[in-house]
Design a protein around this motif. Structure first.
Motif, PDB file in Angstrom:
ATOM      1  N   GLY B 275       9.099   0.415  15.941  1.00  0.00           N
ATOM      2  CA  GLY B 275       9.307   2.650  15.666  1.00  0.00           C
ATOM      3  C   GLY B 275       8.875   2.125  14.285  1.00  0.00           C
ATOM      4  N   LEU B 276       8.394   0.893  13.827  1.00  0.00           N
ATOM      5  CA  LEU B 276       8.710   0.166  12.262  1.00  0.00           C
ATOM      6  C   LEU B 276       7.039  -0.283  12.309  1.00  0.00           C
ATOM      7  CD1 LEU B 276      11.955  -2.314  11.883  1.00  0.00           C
ATOM      8  CD2 LEU B 276      10.910   0.182  11.265  1.00  0.00           C
ATOM      9  N   GLY B 277       6.341  -0.440  12.652  1.00  0.00           N
ATOM     10  CA  GLY B 277       4.817  -0.998  13.107  1.00  0.00           C
ATOM     11  C   GLY B 277       4.212  -0.219  12.172  1.00  0.00           C
ATOM     12  N   LEU B 278       4.030   1.361  12.644  1.00  0.00           N
ATOM     13  CA  LEU B 278       3.811   2.119  11.659  1.00  0.00           C
ATOM     14  C   LEU B 278       3.314   2.488  10.662  1.00  0.00           C
ATOM     15  CD1 LEU B 278       1.423   4.632  14.916  1.00  0.00           C
ATOM     16  CD2 LEU B 278       0.171   2.264  13.765  1.00  0.00           C
ATOM     17  N   TYR B 279       4.666   2.601  10.569  1.00  0.00           N
ATOM     18  CA  TYR B 279       5.698   2.731   9.149  1.00  0.00           C
ATOM     19  C   TYR B 279       4.893   1.880   7.889  1.00  0.00           C
ATOM     20  CZ  TYR B 279       8.609   2.688   5.266  1.00  0.00           C
ATOM     21  OH  TYR B 279       9.380   2.751   4.261  1.00  0.00           O
ATOM     22  N   ILE B 280       5.007   0.493   8.363  1.00  0.00           N
ATOM     23  CA  ILE B 280       4.578  -0.817   7.769  1.00  0.00           C
ATOM     24  C   ILE B 280       3.091  -0.604   7.721  1.00  0.00           C
ATOM     25  CG2 ILE B 280       4.709  -3.307   7.610  1.00  0.00           C
ATOM     26  CD1 ILE B 280       7.178  -3.532   9.597  1.00  0.00           C
ATOM     27  N   VAL B 281       2.667  -0.137   8.235  1.00  0.00           N
ATOM     28  CA  VAL B 281       1.467   0.035   7.896  1.00  0.00           C
ATOM     29  C   VAL B 281       0.727   1.049   7.153  1.00  0.00           C
ATOM     30  CG1 VAL B 281      -1.232   0.420   8.871  1.00  0.00           C
ATOM     31  CG2 VAL B 281       0.157  -0.790  10.123  1.00  0.00           C
ATOM     32  N   GLN B 282       0.933   1.928   7.117  1.00  0.00           N
ATOM     33  CA  GLN B 282       1.055   3.030   6.462  1.00  0.00           C
ATOM     34  C   GLN B 282       1.760   2.488   4.910  1.00  0.00           C
ATOM     35  OE1 GLN B 282       3.243   6.703   6.264  1.00  0.00           O
ATOM     36  NE2 GLN B 282       1.056   8.058   5.887  1.00  0.00           N
ATOM     37  N   SER B 283       2.548   2.212   4.431  1.00  0.00           N
ATOM     38  CA  SER B 283       3.382   2.098   3.355  1.00  0.00           C
ATOM     39  C   SER B 283       2.067   0.869   2.577  1.00  0.00           C
ATOM     40  CB  SER B 283       4.577   1.392   3.095  1.00  0.00           C
ATOM     41  OG  SER B 283       5.294   1.922   4.331  1.00  0.00           O
ATOM     42  N   ILE B 284       2.377  -0.319   3.438  1.00  0.00           N
ATOM     43  CA  ILE B 284       1.209  -1.909   2.568  1.00  0.00           C
ATOM     44  C   ILE B 284      -0.294  -1.597   2.610  1.00  0.00           C
ATOM     45  CG2 ILE B 284       0.035  -3.598   3.690  1.00  0.00           C
ATOM     46  CD1 ILE B 284       2.516  -4.467   4.893  1.00  0.00           C
ATOM     47  N   VAL B 285      -0.944  -0.038   3.018  1.00  0.00           N
ATOM     48  CA  VAL B 285      -2.354   0.740   2.997  1.00  0.00           C
ATOM     49  C   VAL B 285      -2.055   1.069   2.014  1.00  0.00           C
ATOM     50  CG1 VAL B 285      -3.877   2.026   4.001  1.00  0.00           C
ATOM     51  CG2 VAL B 285      -3.517   0.713   5.450  1.00  0.00           C
ATOM     52  N   GLU B 286      -1.367   1.912   1.279  1.00  0.00           N
ATOM     53  CA  GLU B 286      -1.135   2.991   0.899  1.00  0.00           C
ATOM     54  C   GLU B 286      -0.907   2.154  -0.419  1.00  0.00           C
ATOM     55  OE1 GLU B 286       2.006   5.595   1.975  1.00  0.00           O
ATOM     56  OE2 GLU B 286      -0.429   7.019   2.629  1.00  0.00           O
ATOM     57  N   ARG B 287      -0.272   1.145  -0.897  1.00  0.00           N
ATOM     58  CA  ARG B 287       0.117   0.176  -1.777  1.00  0.00           C
ATOM     59  C   ARG B 287      -1.314  -0.855  -1.782  1.00  0.00           C
ATOM     60  NH1 ARG B 287       5.203   1.509  -0.382  1.00  0.00           N
ATOM     61  NH2 ARG B 287       7.106   0.723  -1.895  1.00  0.00           N
ATOM     62  N   HIS B 288      -2.056  -0.799  -1.333  1.00  0.00           N
ATOM     63  CA  HIS B 288      -3.278  -1.010  -1.699  1.00  0.00           C
ATOM     64  C   HIS B 288      -4.601   0.395  -2.191  1.00  0.00           C
ATOM     65  CE1 HIS B 288      -2.134  -4.543   0.536  1.00  0.00           C
ATOM     66  NE2 HIS B 288      -2.974  -5.806   0.219  1.00  0.00           N
ATOM     67  N   GLY B 289      -3.420   1.618  -2.696  1.00  0.00           N
ATOM     68  CA  GLY B 289      -4.681   2.322  -3.017  1.00  0.00           C
ATOM     69  C   GLY B 289      -5.237   2.558  -1.905  1.00  0.00           C
ATOM     70  N   GLY B 290      -5.040   2.541  -0.435  1.00  0.00           N
ATOM     71  CA  GLY B 290      -6.059   3.122   0.295  1.00  0.00           C
ATOM     72  C   GLY B 290      -4.646   4.004   1.400  1.00  0.00           C
ATOM     73  N   ARG B 291      -5.974   4.897   2.531  1.00  0.00           N
ATOM     74  CA  ARG B 291      -4.862   5.764   2.835  1.00  0.00           C
ATOM     75  C   ARG B 291      -5.418   5.616   4.458  1.00  0.00           C
ATOM     76  NH1 ARG B 291      -5.530  11.150   0.821  1.00  0.00           N
ATOM     77  NH2 ARG B 291      -4.233  10.755  -1.374  1.00  0.00           N
ATOM     78  N   SER B 303      -6.623   6.631  21.026  1.00  0.00           N
ATOM     79  CA  SER B 303      -6.349   7.082  19.485  1.00  0.00           C
ATOM     80  C   SER B 303      -7.442   5.819  19.038  1.00  0.00           C
ATOM     81  CB  SER B 303      -4.988   6.819  19.150  1.00  0.00           C
ATOM     82  OG  SER B 303      -4.300   5.745  19.538  1.00  0.00           O
ATOM     83  N   THR B 304      -7.830   6.530  17.674  1.00  0.00           N
ATOM     84  CA  THR B 304      -8.829   5.801  16.482  1.00  0.00           C
ATOM     85  C   THR B 304      -7.632   5.831  15.174  1.00  0.00           C
ATOM     86  OG1 THR B 304     -10.733   6.082  17.248  1.00  0.00           O
ATOM     87  CG2 THR B 304     -10.698   5.411  15.374  1.00  0.00           C
ATOM     88  N   PHE B 305      -7.493   5.144  14.287  1.00  0.00           N
ATOM     89  CA  PHE B 305      -6.835   4.307  12.912  1.00  0.00           C
ATOM     90  C   PHE B 305      -7.574   4.252  11.863  1.00  0.00           C
ATOM     91  CE2 PHE B 305      -3.127   3.783  15.950  1.00  0.00           C
ATOM     92  CZ  PHE B 305      -2.311   4.716  15.580  1.00  0.00           C
ATOM     93  N   HIS B 306      -8.298   4.967  11.414  1.00  0.00           N
ATOM     94  CA  HIS B 306      -9.077   5.243  10.014  1.00  0.00           C
ATOM     95  C   HIS B 306      -8.470   5.008   8.308  1.00  0.00           C
ATOM     96  CE1 HIS B 306     -11.183   7.665  12.393  1.00  0.00           C
ATOM     97  NE2 HIS B 306     -10.916   8.493  13.511  1.00  0.00           N
ATOM     98  N   LEU B 307      -8.601   3.520   8.458  1.00  0.00           N
ATOM     99  CA  LEU B 307      -8.136   3.129   6.914  1.00  0.00           C
ATOM    100  C   LEU B 307      -9.516   2.540   6.052  1.00  0.00           C
ATOM    101  CD1 LEU B 307      -6.085   2.041   9.654  1.00  0.00           C
ATOM    102  CD2 LEU B 307      -6.114  -0.090   7.531  1.00  0.00           C
ATOM    103  N   THR B 308      -9.357   3.425   4.751  1.00  0.00           N
ATOM    104  CA  THR B 308      -9.520   3.544   3.764  1.00  0.00           C
ATOM    105  C   THR B 308      -9.052   2.616   2.817  1.00  0.00           C
ATOM    106  OG1 THR B 308      -9.057   5.504   3.147  1.00  0.00           O
ATOM    107  CG2 THR B 308     -11.110   5.911   3.775  1.00  0.00           C
ATOM    108  N   LEU B 309      -9.891   1.414   2.615  1.00  0.00           N
ATOM    109  CA  LEU B 309      -9.734   1.351   0.831  1.00  0.00           C
ATOM    110  C   LEU B 309     -10.312   0.917   0.639  1.00  0.00           C
ATOM    111  CD1 LEU B 309      -8.273  -2.155   3.049  1.00  0.00           C
ATOM    112  CD2 LEU B 309      -6.736  -0.615   1.801  1.00  0.00           C
ATOM    113  N   PRO B 310     -10.752   1.608  -1.428  1.00  0.00           N
ATOM    114  CA  PRO B 310     -11.126   0.585  -2.433  1.00  0.00           C
ATOM    115  C   PRO B 310     -11.561  -0.303  -2.806  1.00  0.00           C
ATOM    116  CG  PRO B 310      -8.718   0.815  -3.201  1.00  0.00           C
ATOM    117  CD  PRO B 310      -8.897   0.577  -1.389  1.00  0.00           C
ATOM    118  N   LEU B 311     -13.020  -0.602  -2.474  1.00  0.00           N
ATOM    119  CA  LEU B 311     -13.980  -1.575  -2.437  1.00  0.00           C
ATOM    120  C   LEU B 311     -13.588  -2.591  -4.359  1.00  0.00           C
ATOM    121  CD1 LEU B 311     -17.102  -0.748  -1.168  1.00  0.00           C
ATOM    122  CD2 LEU B 311     -15.716  -1.614  -0.885  1.00  0.00           C
ATOM    123  N   ALA B 312     -13.664  -3.690  -3.735  1.00  0.00           N
ATOM    124  CA  ALA B 312     -12.949  -4.278  -4.902  1.00  0.00           C
ATOM    125  C   ALA B 312     -14.113  -3.895  -6.461  1.00  0.00           C
ATOM    126  CB  ALA B 312     -12.985  -6.331  -5.021  1.00  0.00           C
TER     127      ALA B 312
END
Lengths: 245, 320
Positions: B275-291, B303-312
């Protein structure tokens, strides 16, 4: 010859552990069938006869305790050894309550694992009484050692190989104290140094079957610090009953 | 007696107690108003001049009712917090049990193989297989420990290492090629990756997030996992999707899966994980300015996970 080798069913979803255990059991001369889930194990049980089942608790799908109860409905006698990473007393009790005969926590010592397997596999012909002695009555209970079943106040129940071993030992030593070491050695094949909570939990199970009030046992009595004594107190008319055949 | 125990749940106890005390207050008001009216009647009869200019004080009644409602709301809020706390406690207990299993299993395998080597003196080929197994178990243990440490760091507001502009497309392809080798038998892993996408990221943290997404897809697969990954540009962002044909999830679980210790479950089924995995994924993605969000047609539909990250940003300010 190969047909005479004891056939063990190993139910374990951790493939690395399963491969390691299979290798060791085969080296000891046993035949091993492996199932990754409880459902697969039940399918194998429908077409095969096994001498021993080694069952992991944390299986994908149905958990090991549920699988153990389901196995008991089709195979009431076969010895079951439960393997679990959980070592709390409650889990051990749940394992024995679900019908298992022994409980080993991971990570385990290989020699101890093999010792327990061999202990559970030992043939039990030495203790079998003569056919005329098959029915053994105490209180409202009647135990049939040869056919692995009993009549109790709660109705007919099937008994496992290890339960039969323990009852036979008690019946042979009626009125005498049987030491913990003797019980562990005779029923499980342990050395007397092995941890002994399994024995106490097993006794709890037998008391649930046979005692009118399991919290105040009259037949299987605790001899504090020594072991247990089988007695017939409060059970008028108890004793061995002759049975023709 | 069992039915009585089943009936006595925290929510039924709360409703029962509230009903009792509200009824007591209502009866008391009824009694009080009755006495009041009787007093007025007597006053009217024997000393009517006392009632001259008397008016019923509605303000006092409104204040009393407001106080009553405030107490009810207060009790309900306390109950909600208590219930949330007890859910968290239960999840923590389950978490400890799961973590014990996840840590002990590879440890048990390592110990078993070491004792086997010591007892059986296996052939060099078999010995090599045992060593590979043990190395694999060691990295599993390492991943679990890293997840635990990362979750603790994220919980305290840390966890993101130094970011650098890297070729995310290349990073993804390398990651997927590594995972292809670890795919369970019969599984499939396919990907469509648009080349040349650059993102500013912490490679270790993002690697851990991707590893958790991959393991989640495997854990929740019905039989052999079928995983499909896409990466493409979308305006100033890049969009990474991670689809599996696994158990899927009910609409109510779509947001909850990212909570710490939360695990999707169905009755009578046991699924590994902490029960830690997706919590870690979300926290890391959000710390990269993503969703991150997840979509699923429902239980059994994958299920499909959609990640968005800002381009450099390049030096000229252009997104790449």
């Amino acid at each position: 010859m190969s047909e005479e080798r004891p056939h063990i069913l190993l139910v374990e979803d951790e493939l690395h552990l399963a491969r390691g255990m299979t290798f060791n059991l085969e080296e000891e001369g046993f035949r091993v069938s492996h199932a990754e889930t409880g459902e697969a194990a039940l399918e194998l049980l429908a077409f095969n006869r096994f001498s021993l089942i080694i069952l992991d608790v944390m299986l994908p799908g149905k958990d090991g305790f549920t699988v153990c109860r389901e196995i008991r409905t089709v195979e009431p006698r076969v010895p079951i050894l439960i393997l679990s990473a959980r070592s709390e007393e409650g889990d051990r009790v749940a394992g024995l309550d679900s019908g298992a005969d022994d409980y080993l926590t991971k990570p385990f010592n290989l020699s101890e694992f093999l010792l327990r397997v061999k202990g559970m596999l030992r043939r039990s012909s030495w203790y079998r009484p003569e056919p005329v002695e098959e029915g053994y009555r105490f209180g409202d209970n009647e135990v049939f050692l040869l056919s692995y079943h009993a009549r109790t106040a709660q109705g007919e129940i099937d008994l496992t190989e290890l339960e039969i071993r323990m009852l036979a030992l008690f019946f042979r030593n009626e009125g005498k104290t049987v030491t913990r070491a003797n019980l562990l050695e005779t029923v499980w094949g342990y050395s007397s140094e092995t941890e002994t909570r399994t024995l106490d939990n097993f006794i709890v199970r037998l008391r649930k079957y046979f005692e009118p009030d399991p919290s105040h046992p009259v037949y299987i009595q605790t001899v504090r610090g020594v072991g247990y004594r089988f007695a017939r107190h409060g059970a008028p008319g108890a004793g061995r009953v002759g049975k023709a055949g | 007696m069992k039915w009585l125990r089943r009936l006595f749940t925290p929510i039924s106890a709360l409703i029962g107690i509230q009903l009792v005390w509200v009824l007591v207050v209502v009866f008391w008001i009824y009694w009080f108003v009755g006495r009041h009216q009787e007093l007025r009647r007597l006053t009217q009869q024997y000393k009517p001049d006392l009632l001259a200019g008397y008016q019923f004080d509605w303000l006092v009644l409104a204040e009393g009712l407001a106080l009553l409602v405030a107490i009810l709301i207060g009790v309900y809020v306390i109950f909600l917090y208590w219930q949330r706390q007890s859910t968290l406690n239960r999840r923590q207990r389950e978490f400890i049990s799961q973590v014990t299993h996840e840590l002990k299993s590879p440890l048990a395998s390592i110990r078993l193989h070491l004792e086997t080597i010591s007892l059986r003196k296996p052939s060099p080929e078999r010995l090599e297989r045992f060593l590979d197994t043990m190395l694999d178990d060691t990295s599993r243990l390492e991943n679990h420990i890293n997840n635990l440490l990362m979750a603790a760091r994220l919980e305290h507001g840390f966890g993101s290492g130094e970011r650098q502009s890297i070729d995310f497309s290349e990073f993804m392809v390398k990651f997927l090629q590594r995972k292809l080798l670890k795919l369970p038998e019969g599984g499939s892993l396919t990907w469509t990756v648009e080349p040349g996408i650059r993102v500013e990221l912490d490679p270790d943290g993002m690697g851990m997030a991707l590893r958790n997404l991959f393991e989640n897809a495997i854990l929740y697969s019905l039989a052999s996992p079928e995983i499909e990954v896409t990466l493409r540009r979308e305006g100033k962002l890049c969009l990474l999707t991670f689809s599996d044909q696994g158990r899927g999830m009910a609409p109510g679980d779509l947001k909850r899966v990212f909570r710490m210790f939360y695990r999707v479950r169905s009755t009578g089924e046991n699924i590994r994980g902490t029960g830690l995995g997706l919590y870690i994924v979300q926290s890391i993605v959000e710390r990269h300015g993503g969703r991150i969000r997840v979509t699923s047609p429902g239980a059994g539909g994958g299920s499909t996970f959609h990640l968005t990250l800002p381009l450099a940003r390049e030096k000229g300010g252009e997104h790449v």
